[in-house]
Write an enzyme that holds these catalytic residues in place. Sequence first.
Site, PDB file in Angstrom:
ATOM      1  N   LYS A   1      31.692 -25.334   9.044  1.00 59.84           N
ATOM      2  CA  LYS A   1      30.694 -24.370   9.536  1.00 59.84           C
ATOM      3  C   LYS A   1      31.340 -23.659  10.723  1.00 59.84           C
ATOM      4  O   LYS A   1      31.837 -24.315  11.645  1.00 59.84           O
ATOM      5  CB  LYS A   1      29.481 -25.155  10.010  1.00 59.84           C
ATOM      6  CG  LYS A   1      28.460 -24.412  10.831  1.00 59.84           C
ATOM      7  CD  LYS A   1      27.689 -25.474  11.639  1.00 59.84           C
ATOM      8  CE  LYS A   1      26.513 -24.934  12.373  1.00 59.84           C
ATOM      9  NZ  LYS A   1      25.412 -24.670  11.456  1.00 59.84           N
TER      10      LYS A   1
ATOM     11  N   GLU B   1      25.687 -17.297   3.850  1.00 63.04           N
ATOM     12  CA  GLU B   1      24.376 -17.951   3.729  1.00 63.04           C
ATOM     13  C   GLU B   1      23.274 -17.242   4.511  1.00 63.04           C
ATOM     14  O   GLU B   1      23.127 -17.445   5.713  1.00 63.04           O
ATOM     15  CB  GLU B   1      24.453 -19.407   4.221  1.00 63.04           C
ATOM     16  CG  GLU B   1      23.093 -20.117   4.096  1.00 63.04           C
ATOM     17  CD  GLU B   1      23.066 -21.535   4.657  1.00 63.04           C
ATOM     18  OE1 GLU B   1      24.047 -21.951   5.305  1.00 63.04           O
ATOM     19  OE2 GLU B   1      22.049 -22.209   4.455  1.00 63.04           O
TER      20      GLU B   1
ATOM     21  N   LYS C   1      25.271 -18.612  -0.576  1.00 63.89           N
ATOM     22  CA  LYS C   1      24.367 -19.760  -0.418  1.00 63.89           C
ATOM     23  C   LYS C   1      23.011 -19.198  -0.028  1.00 63.89           C
ATOM     24  O   LYS C   1      22.906 -18.442   0.949  1.00 63.89           O
ATOM     25  CB  LYS C   1      24.911 -20.707   0.651  1.00 63.89           C
ATOM     26  CG  LYS C   1      23.971 -21.869   0.966  1.00 63.89           C
ATOM     27  CD  LYS C   1      24.699 -23.009   1.654  1.00 63.89           C
ATOM     28  CE  LYS C   1      23.729 -24.071   2.113  1.00 63.89           C
ATOM     29  NZ  LYS C   1      24.408 -25.291   2.571  1.00 63.89           N
TER      30      LYS C   1
ATOM     31  N   SER D   1      18.557 -26.575   0.497  1.00 64.23           N
ATOM     32  CA  SER D   1      17.270 -27.192   0.125  1.00 64.23           C
ATOM     33  C   SER D   1      16.150 -26.721   1.049  1.00 64.23           C
ATOM     34  O   SER D   1      14.997 -26.638   0.607  1.00 64.23           O
ATOM     35  CB  SER D   1      17.363 -28.711   0.052  1.00 64.23           C
ATOM     36  OG  SER D   1      17.831 -29.290   1.233  1.00 64.23           O
TER      37      SER D   1
ATOM     38  N   GLY E   1      14.077 -27.739   3.222  1.00 67.58           N
ATOM     39  CA  GLY E   1      12.835 -28.431   3.548  1.00 67.58           C
ATOM     40  C   GLY E   1      12.074 -28.862   2.302  1.00 67.58           C
ATOM     41  O   GLY E   1      11.009 -29.473   2.397  1.00 67.58           O
TER      42      GLY E   1
ATOM     43  N   GLY F   1      21.781 -30.117   2.195  1.00 69.02           N
ATOM     44  CA  GLY F   1      21.946 -31.014   3.340  1.00 69.02           C
ATOM     45  C   GLY F   1      20.932 -32.124   3.217  1.00 69.02           C
ATOM     46  O   GLY F   1      21.206 -33.205   2.684  1.00 69.02           O
TER      47      GLY F   1
END
Length: 340
Positions: free
Chosen positions: A97, A177, A219, A261, A263, A291
């Site tokens: 990252k 992303e 992403k 994802s 949440g 994640g």
Amino acid sequence: MESQQLRSTAQGLVAEGKGILAADESTGSIEKRFKGIDVESTEENRRSYREMLFSTSGLGDFISGAILYDETIRQQAEDGTPLVDLLQKQGIIPGIKVDTGAKTLAGAPDEKVTEGLDGLRERLAEYVELGARFTKWRAVITIGEGIPSPYCIQANAHALGRYAALSQEAGLVPIVEPETLMDGAHSIQQHYDVTERTLQIIFQELYDQRVELEGALLKINMVLSGTGNSQQAGIEEVADRTLRCLQRTVPPAVAGVVFLSGGQSDEQATAHLNEMNRRGPLPWALSFSYGRALQAPALKAWKGDRSNFEAGQQALHHRAKLNGAACSGSYSSDMEKVAV
Ligand code: 13P
């Protein structure tokens, strides 16, 4: 820019039946996750937790790449093996990252812009030395009263373009992303509209900034009902809307699309991905870069204790395997019950 190398890394990241483990939580984010299991976020605990994840036997069967945080890419396992080597031994591509977080956007107090461009060229050169082959940069778009503004989307898209071009210059595959958050009372239609608009602007920026799409991944969030909306769309509607949104905005030249994802529950994230792949063939490989939806059960099983390594690894392996199946549309909820 070595085009062939970028393309083959990008294709490796979306290899059949595999996806990406996002383990790049910043120190602040991992602290939140550890708090949930009552574990203190010390450097040693963070190191040990990531050692557990990366040394999971057989992980490379379902995980193509792992995104690390700056601290992690410099750490070693207890026996002195660099964590990056643990991944490489399993055929998992190490990534990093590179943004430095989403900060308040000047003049727009409820919106964010992601920072990290200053000195990025030099940081990328160092990450190459440390073994990274791809990068990630996350922009955050919030839906609310009168937002997102065109200003917020444009500022984030421009930064994503600059980051992606610099990554490719360094021989690193950028994972672009933009996350339109699912938090809020918005309808699935609003989430669709904002995601579509954001993607249109981002692909224009990538084009203008000469980013080679074949050597990049997108992403993205799935298109969902806001968490605070009383009408929650089901699996089929999420799959329909997300695919329509991607088909209208993402050129087929892009090496692959991976989902965050964001949440969703572990099972929802897997079921949604599965439903989309069941409707294939699609113009791009469609996979995962989760994640929380990969790590949550492993984190719970670990509880901060080395003697739970095996339990944590089994939990991670199980989720990775189910998501691997979702990449070909061959997941079913019965597989959840199979002993890990
Ligand atoms: P989640 O899957 O937990 O949303 O994290 C993925 C990620 O990398 C966010 O940047």
